[in-house]
Design an enzyme around this catalytic site. Structure first.
Site, PDB file in Angstrom:
ATOM      1  N   ALA A  61       0.861  -1.175   0.000  1.00 40.57           N
ATOM      2  CA  ALA A  61       0.000   0.000   0.000  1.00 40.57           C
ATOM      3  C   ALA A  61       0.900   1.229   0.000  1.00 40.57           C
ATOM      4  CB  ALA A  61      -0.876  -0.018   1.240  1.00 40.57           C
ATOM      5  N   GLU A 123       3.656  -5.785   7.145  1.00 45.31           N
ATOM      6  CA  GLU A 123       2.818  -4.768   7.789  1.00 45.31           C
ATOM      7  C   GLU A 123       3.100  -4.627   9.277  1.00 45.31           C
ATOM      8  OE1 GLU A 123       1.743  -6.912   5.542  1.00 45.31           O
ATOM      9  OE2 GLU A 123       0.321  -5.982   4.170  1.00 45.31           O
TER      10      GLU A 123
HETATM   11  N1  3HC Z   1       4.589   3.381   0.207  1.00 43.37           N
HETATM   12  C1  3HC Z   1       5.098   4.593  -0.094  1.00 43.37           C
HETATM   13  N2  3HC Z   1       6.400   4.804  -0.355  1.00 43.37           N
HETATM   14  C2  3HC Z   1       7.212   3.740  -0.318  1.00 43.37           C
HETATM   15  C3  3HC Z   1       6.762   2.456  -0.008  1.00 43.37           C
HETATM   16  C4  3HC Z   1       5.381   2.280   0.254  1.00 43.37           C
HETATM   17  N3  3HC Z   1       4.849   1.079   0.526  1.00 43.37           N
HETATM   18  N4  3HC Z   1       7.801   1.601  -0.036  1.00 43.37           N
HETATM   19  C5  3HC Z   1       8.880   2.328  -0.361  1.00 43.37           C
HETATM   20  N5  3HC Z   1       8.528   3.626  -0.522  1.00 43.37           N
HETATM   21  C6  3HC Z   1       9.400   4.738  -0.929  1.00 43.37           C
HETATM   22  C7  3HC Z   1      10.431   5.046   0.127  1.00 43.37           C
HETATM   23  O1  3HC Z   1       9.919   5.958   1.064  1.00 43.37           O
HETATM   24  C8  3HC Z   1      11.551   5.629  -0.705  1.00 43.37           C
HETATM   25  O2  3HC Z   1      11.195   6.949  -0.990  1.00 43.37           O
HETATM   26  P1  3HC Z   1      12.336   8.068  -1.118  1.00 43.37           P
HETATM   27  O3  3HC Z   1      13.214   7.614  -2.241  1.00 43.37           O
HETATM   28  O4  3HC Z   1      11.559   9.295  -1.389  1.00 43.37           O
HETATM   29  O5  3HC Z   1      13.036   8.071   0.201  1.00 43.37           O
HETATM   30  C9  3HC Z   1      11.469   4.852  -2.014  1.00 43.37           C
HETATM   31  O6  3HC Z   1      10.156   4.275  -2.052  1.00 43.37           O
HETATM   32  C10 3HC Z   1      12.482   3.731  -2.119  1.00 43.37           C
HETATM   33  O7  3HC Z   1      12.426   2.946  -0.937  1.00 43.37           O
HETATM   34  P2  3HC Z   1      13.751   2.404  -0.235  1.00 43.37           P
HETATM   35  O8  3HC Z   1      14.737   3.495  -0.102  1.00 43.37           O
HETATM   36  O9  3HC Z   1      13.305   1.688   0.979  1.00 43.37           O
HETATM   37  O10 3HC Z   1      14.277   1.386  -1.347  1.00 43.37           O
HETATM   38  P3  3HC Z   1      14.892  -0.057  -1.199  1.00 43.37           P
HETATM   39  O11 3HC Z   1      15.159  -0.518  -2.579  1.00 43.37           O
HETATM   40  O12 3HC Z   1      15.983  -0.044  -0.188  1.00 43.37           O
HETATM   41  O13 3HC Z   1      13.722  -0.973  -0.590  1.00 43.37           O
HETATM   42  C11 3HC Z   1      11.528  -1.879  -0.391  1.00 43.37           C
HETATM   43  C12 3HC Z   1      12.572  -1.217  -1.308  1.00 43.37           C
HETATM   44  C13 3HC Z   1      12.013  -3.267   0.045  1.00 43.37           C
HETATM   45  C14 3HC Z   1      10.254  -2.011  -1.159  1.00 43.37           C
HETATM   46  C15 3HC Z   1      11.340  -1.007   0.877  1.00 43.37           C
HETATM   47  O14 3HC Z   1      11.075   0.310   0.465  1.00 43.37           O
HETATM   48  C16 3HC Z   1      10.217  -1.418   1.763  1.00 43.37           C
HETATM   49  O15 3HC Z   1      10.381  -2.311   2.576  1.00 43.37           O
HETATM   50  N6  3HC Z   1       9.046  -0.777   1.638  1.00 43.37           N
HETATM   51  C17 3HC Z   1       7.949  -0.953   2.530  1.00 43.37           C
HETATM   52  C18 3HC Z   1       7.215  -2.217   2.202  1.00 43.37           C
HETATM   53  C19 3HC Z   1       6.016  -2.348   3.112  1.00 43.37           C
HETATM   54  O16 3HC Z   1       6.099  -2.158   4.304  1.00 43.37           O
HETATM   55  N7  3HC Z   1       4.869  -2.698   2.535  1.00 43.37           N
HETATM   56  C20 3HC Z   1       3.668  -2.849   3.273  1.00 43.37           C
HETATM   57  C21 3HC Z   1       2.947  -1.555   3.307  1.00 43.37           C
HETATM   58  S1  3HC Z   1       1.510  -1.616   4.334  1.00 43.37           S
HETATM   59  C22 3HC Z   1       0.360  -2.404   3.403  1.00 43.37           C
HETATM   60  O17 3HC Z   1       0.647  -2.839   2.335  1.00 43.37           O
HETATM   61  C23 3HC Z   1      -1.002  -2.487   4.000  1.00 43.37           C
HETATM   62  C24 3HC Z   1      -1.872  -3.454   3.288  1.00 43.37           C
HETATM   63  O18 3HC Z   1      -1.873  -4.689   3.927  1.00 43.37           O
HETATM   64  C25 3HC Z   1      -3.293  -2.963   3.206  1.00 43.37           C
END
Ligand code: 3HC
Ligand code: NAI
Length: 697
Positions: A61, A123
Site C-alpha cells: 500500500a 505490515e
Molecule cells: N509506500 C510509499 N512509499 C514507499 C513504499 C510504500 N509502501 N515503499 C517504499 N517507498 C518509498 C520510500 O519511502 C523511498 O522513498 P524516497 O526515495 O523518497 O526516500 C522509495 O520508495 C524507495 O524505498 P527504499 O529506499 O526503501 O528502497 P529499497 O530498494 O531499499 O527498498 C523496499 C525497497 C524493500 C520495497 C522497501 O522500500 C520497503 O520495505 N518498503 C515498505 C514495504 C512495506 O512495508 N509494505 C507494506 C505496506 S503496508 C500495506 O501494504 C497495508 C496493506 O496490507 C493494506
C-alpha cells in the site's frame, strides 16, 4: 503518465503497473487496476497477466496515504475485482512483492516469479496487519502455523521457499514478461481455469485454541508492548472459524484500528525518517561517492572485529591491523567464534561463513593498508593513541583514501587537523555489537570533503546500516543524549528508587533493557575509567556517579564479575536483586545529604524521557543533528528505544511541546537545577505556537 496500462497480446490481456519507485498502490493505481480488470473481463482474451515495470512488483500500500482520509477504491475492492474477473489472472512477480502487493498477488488465480523475487507481509513492522485479505488468504494456502510465522515476523521469503510452501506456482527465468506470457499461454492451452484462494478450506487440523493461545503468549514476549501482532493472531483464528467474507470484514476492522493507532503512526514515522536520514541537504547530487573496494581496520578489539564482520558480510575484503601478533590472533579468534555462533544458530551455512571469514586478513604492518580505499580506526579511546595511528595512516595510505575514526567521544576535528589531508577524515561511529546494530553515525568534520561524506552515507547503506549524519561534539547525537539519561538513572537511584524499579519503569515503556541492567552488561569499569580521565568539573554532579564509583571500587563490575547493580547467577546469568546494592545506595545518599523518598514509576519514566528530549532540542539547535527524525532514528536503532514509540522527539511531539516544556519547568522548579530549564529551541517553538514539524532547522 499512465500508472496502469492495459494491452491485448493475442489471446492474453496484460495489465502493467508503472508507479515508480516501488509501484506502491496509490489511489491512481487502485483505480487503474479496477478499470483494467473491467476491460479485461469484457474483451475476448482468455487470461490476464498482471506485471510491473521497474525494479519491483508492487511493494505494498502507499504508506504516505495512511493517516489521511481513505480514497476509493479500497484495496479490498481491487482484490474483489480480481476475484470477480471471469478469466484466470496470473501475477508475475519480480523484486519484492510486499504487503498489499503480495495480497494482490494472493487474490490472483496463479502466481509466477523470478528466482530472485521475494514475497512477504511486513505490515507488522509498521504497526499494522495485512488489511487486504492477507490474514484470510495466506492460511488457506499454507495453513495457520506457517501463515502466523510469516505475518507476525514480517520476514520476506525467497521464491524457492515460497514455491515449496505453495505460494508460487512457477519459478521463471528472465526475461520475466516473455516467460510469464508463455506460462499464461500454457495455462490457457491446458484449460486451467479460474482458481481462487478464497474458495480453499484452511488446513487447520490440530491447530486450535491452545495453539493460538501459545502464539499470543510468545508474541507478548517477542513483540513486547505491540498491539498489531496480537490482532494478527485474532485474524488468523477468525480465518479458521468464520466464512471468508466474515473473516475479511473482521480483518478490515482490525486493520482500520491499527492504522489509526499511535503505534502505527510512530512506526511509519520511523520508516520515513530512516529514509530521510540518508539525505544530506546541501550535498550536491552530482557529487560522486569514491569507490570503496577494500577496507582497512586498525584495532581488532570489540569494535574492530565487529566492524570487520560488517564489511565481510557485505562481500568487501578487509585488512585488520593490530599492535602485535598476540592481539591479532585474539581478534581473529573472536571473529571466528562469532561466525561459529551464527552458524550454530542456523542463521548462516558453514561454507558461507567460511567465505566471509576468508575476506578478513590480519596484519601488524601499516604498509598492508597502503592500497585500501577506506581505513577505520578502532583503537583505544585516547587522543594520543589515535593521533599516533592517524600519523601512520597519513604516511602509509594512498592519496584519496578515506581515513575514518570510530571514536565515541573524542574531537574528530582535532584528529583531522593532525594529518596532512583533513578533508579525507570523517567519523564512522558504529555501535556494539557492530555486526548486529543497525545504526551508523557519520560524523561530519569541519573540513571534510563532500565526496567523503557522500561515500560514507552510501557505504553505510551498502553494508546494511542506517546512516545518520551527526556534528562533532562530545558524544555526537546518541552518546551525548545517553549521558543525560544515565545521569537520571543515577539520580533516581540515590533519591529513592531501586535498580528493579528504575529498570522496569523503562522496560515498561518499551526500552529493550533498563539503564542499570545495560550498565551491568557493558561493564561498570568502562565509564569508571573514562571518568578518571575527567576533571572534577567535567565529571559534573557527584550524585550522578558516586554509587557507580562505589560499586566499581567494591569489585562489582557488572555481569562479567557476577555482580553490579544486580547479582548474577554464574551459570545462567539470571539476574536477582541484591540487598548489598541497597546498602551502598543508602550509604551514598547519606554521604550526599539526601533523604531518600518514594519515587513513582511515572516520575522515573518522565525524568528519563525528558532528559533525552531536552538534550535532543539542544542538539537540534546546535545543528549536531539535522532533523528531529534523525535523533529518533539514532535512538531506535542504536539505543533500544521502542520503535513503536517513534523515538524521543516523536514522543515529545505526541505529548505536545507545551506539555513537555511545562513538565521540564516543573522539574526545574522542583530541583532548582538550571539543567532542567527547557532548551531555548523548545521555549521558542512553544512561544511561537509551532511544532517540531514546522521547524526547518
Ligand atoms: N509506500 C510509499 N512509499 C514507499 C513504499 C510504500 N509502501 N515503499 C517504499 N517507498 C518509498 C520510500 O519511502 C523511498 O522513498 P524516497 O526515495 O523518497 O526516500 C522509495 O520508495 C524507495 O524505498 P527504499 O529506499 O526503501 O528502497 P529499497 O530498494 O531499499 O527498498 C523496499 C525497497 C524493500 C520495497 C522497501 O522500500 C520497503 O520495505 N518498503 C515498505 C514495504 C512495506 O512495508 N509494505 C507494506 C505496506 S503496508 C500495506 O501494504 C497495508 C496493506 O496490507 C493494506
Ligand atoms: P578494545 O579495547 O576492545 O579494542 C581496541 C583494540 O585496539 C585493542 O585490541 C588494541 O590492542 C588495539 N590497539 C590499540 N592501539 C593500537 C595501535 N596503535 N595499532 C593497532 N591496534 C591498536 O576497544 P573497543 O571497545 O573496540 O573500542 C575501540 C574504539 O571504538 C574506541 O575509540 C571506543 O570509544 C570506540 N567505540 C566503542 C564502543 C563499545 O561499545 N565498545 C562503541 C562505539 C565506539
Amino acid at each position: 503518465m499512465m500508472v496502469v496500462s492495459y494491452q491485448k497480446v493475442e489471446e492474453l490481456g496484460v495489465i502493467t503497473i508503472n508507479n515508480p519507485p516501488v509501484n506502491a498502490l496509490s489511489q491512481s493505481v487502485r483505480q487503474g487496476l479496477v478499470d483494467a480488470l473491467q476491460q479485461a473481463g469484457r474483451d475476448d482474451t482468455k487470461a490476464v497477466v498482471l506485471i510491473c515495470e521497474g525494479r519491483t512488483f508492487i511493494a505494498g500500500a502507499d504508506i504516505s496515504e495512511f493517516g489521511k482520509p481513505p480514497l476509493e477504491p479500497s484495496l479490498p475492492e481491487v482484490n474483489a475485482a480480481i476475484e470477480a474477473c471471469p478469466k484466470p489472472v496470473i501475477a508475475a512477480l519480480h523484486g519484492t512483492a510486499l504487503g498489499g502487493g503480495f495480497e494482490v498477488a494472493l487474490s490472483c488465480d496463479y502466481r509466477c516469479a523470478l528466482a530472485s523475487a521475494q514475497v512477504g507481509l511486513p505490515e507488522v513492522n509498521l504497526g499494522l496487519l495485512p488489511g487486504a485479505g492477507g490474514t484470510q488468504r495466506l492460511p488457506r494456502l499454507i495453513g495457520p502455523e506457517a501463515a502466523l510465522e510469516m505475518i507476525t515476523s514480517g520476514q520476506r521469503v525467497g521464491s524457492a521457499k515460497a514455491s515449496a510452501l505453495g505460494l508460487i506456482d512457477r519459478i521463471l527465468a528472465e526475461p520475466l514478461a516473455e516467460n510469464a506470457l508463455a506460462y499464461a499461454r500454457e495455462l490457457v492451452a491446458k484449460g486451467a481455469g479460474v482458481r481462487r484462494v478464497r474458495d480453499l478450506q484452511v488446513a487447520g487440523e490440530g491447530f486450535g485454541e491452545a495453539e493460538f493461545a501459545e502464539w499470543r503468549t510468545r508474541l507478548a514476549k517477542r513483540k513486547r508492548g505491540q498491539k498489531a501482532p496480537q490482532r494478527i493472531v485474532d485474524c488468523v483464528e477468525t480465518a479458521l472459524s468464520k466464512p471468508f467474507e466474515q473473516g475479511l470484514a473482521f480483518e478490515r476492522a482490525q486493520f482500520v484500528e491499527c492504522v489509526q493507532s499511535e503505534q502505527s503512526a510512530a512506526l511509519r514515522h520511523i520508516f520515513f525518517a530512516e529514509r530521510e536520514a540518508a539525505r544530506v541537504p546541501g550535498l550536491d547530487k552530482s557529487v560522486m561517492p569514491r569507490s570503496v573496494a577494500r577496507v582497512g581496520i586498525i584495532g581488532a578489539g570489540t569494535m574492530g572485529g565487529g566492524i570487520a564482520m560488517c564489511f565481510a558480510n557485505a562481500g568487501i575484503p578487509v585488512t585488520l591491523v593490530e599492535q602485535n601478533q598476540e592481539g591479532l590472533d585474539r581478534g581473529l579468534g573472536l571473529i571466528r567464534k562469532n561466525y561459529e555462533i551464527t552458524v550454530s544458530k542456523g542463521k548462516l551455512t558453514g561454507p558461507a561463513a567460511q567465505e566471509r571469514q576468508k575476506l578478513i586478513s590480519g596484519s601488524t604492518d601499516y604498509a598492508d593498508v597502503g592500497d585500501v580505499d577506506l581505513v577505520i580506526e578502532a583503537v583505544f579511546e585516547s587522543m594520543d593513541v589515535k593521533k599516533q595511528v592517524f600519523a601512520e595512516l597519513d604516511e602509509h595510505c594512498k592519496p584519496g583514501a578515506i581515513l575514518a575514526t570510530n571514536t565515541s567521544y573524542l574531537d574528530i576535528n582535532e584528529i583531522a587537523a593532525s594529518v596532512s589531508r583533513p578533508a579525507d577524515v570523517v567519523g564512522l561511529h558504529f555501535f556494539s555489537p557492530a555486526n548486529v546494530m543497525r545504526l551508523l553515525e557519520v560524523v561530519r568534520t569541519d573540513q571534510v570533503a563532500d565526496d567523503v561524506l557522500a561515500t560514507a552515507m552510501a557505504l553505510g547503506k551498502r553494508i546494511g546500516k542506517v546512516p545518520v549524519l551527526a556534528g562533532v561534539c562530545f558524544g555526537f547525537i546518541g552518546n551525548r543524549m545517553l549521558r543525560q539519561y544515565a545521569r537520571e538513572a543515577q539520580l533516581c537511584l540515590i533519591e529513592g528508587g531501586t535498580p528493579e524499579q528504575i529498570d522496569s519503569a523503562l522496560t515498561g515503556f518499551g526500552m529493550a533493557m533498563g539503564p542499570l541492567a545495560v550498565s551491568d552488561l557493558a561493564g561498570l569499569d568502562i565509564s569508571y575509567k573514562a571518568r578518571q580521565a575527567l576533571t572534577q568539573e567535567q565529571k559534573g554532579d557527584p550524585r550522578s556517579y558516586c554509587i557507580a564509583d562505589a560499586l566499581v571500587e567494591m569489585g562489582r563490575l557488572g555481569q562479567k564479575s557476577g555482580a553490579g547493580y544486580y547479582r548474577y547467577d554464574p551459570k545462567t546469568r539470571a539476574r536477582e536483586s541484591d540487598p548489598e546494592v541497597v546498602a551502598v545506595v543508602e550509604a551514598q545518599a547519606a554521604q550526599q545529604g539526601i533523604t531518600r523518598r518514594t519515587l513513582s514509576d511515572q516520575e522515573i519514566l518522565d525524568r528519563h524521557l525528558l532528559a533525552l528530549v531536552n538534550e535532543g532540542f539542544r542538539i537540534l539547535e546546535e545543528g549536531v543533528a539535522l532533523r528531529p527524525g534523525d535523533i529518533d532514528v539514532v535512538y531506535v536503532n542504536g539505543y533500544g528505544f521502542p520503535s513503536y514509540q517513534g523515538g524521543p522527539m516523536f514522543y515529545a511531539s505526541q505529548l505536545g511541546l507545551e506539555q513537555v516544556s511545562q513538565r521540564l519547568e516543573a522539574l526545574h522548579q522542583q530541583t532548582g537545577e538550571a539543567y532542567w530549564q527547557p532548551a531555548p529551541l523548545l521555549q521558542q517553538l512553544v512561544r511561537d505556537g509551532q511544532t517540531l514539524a514546522d521547524w526547518a532547522g
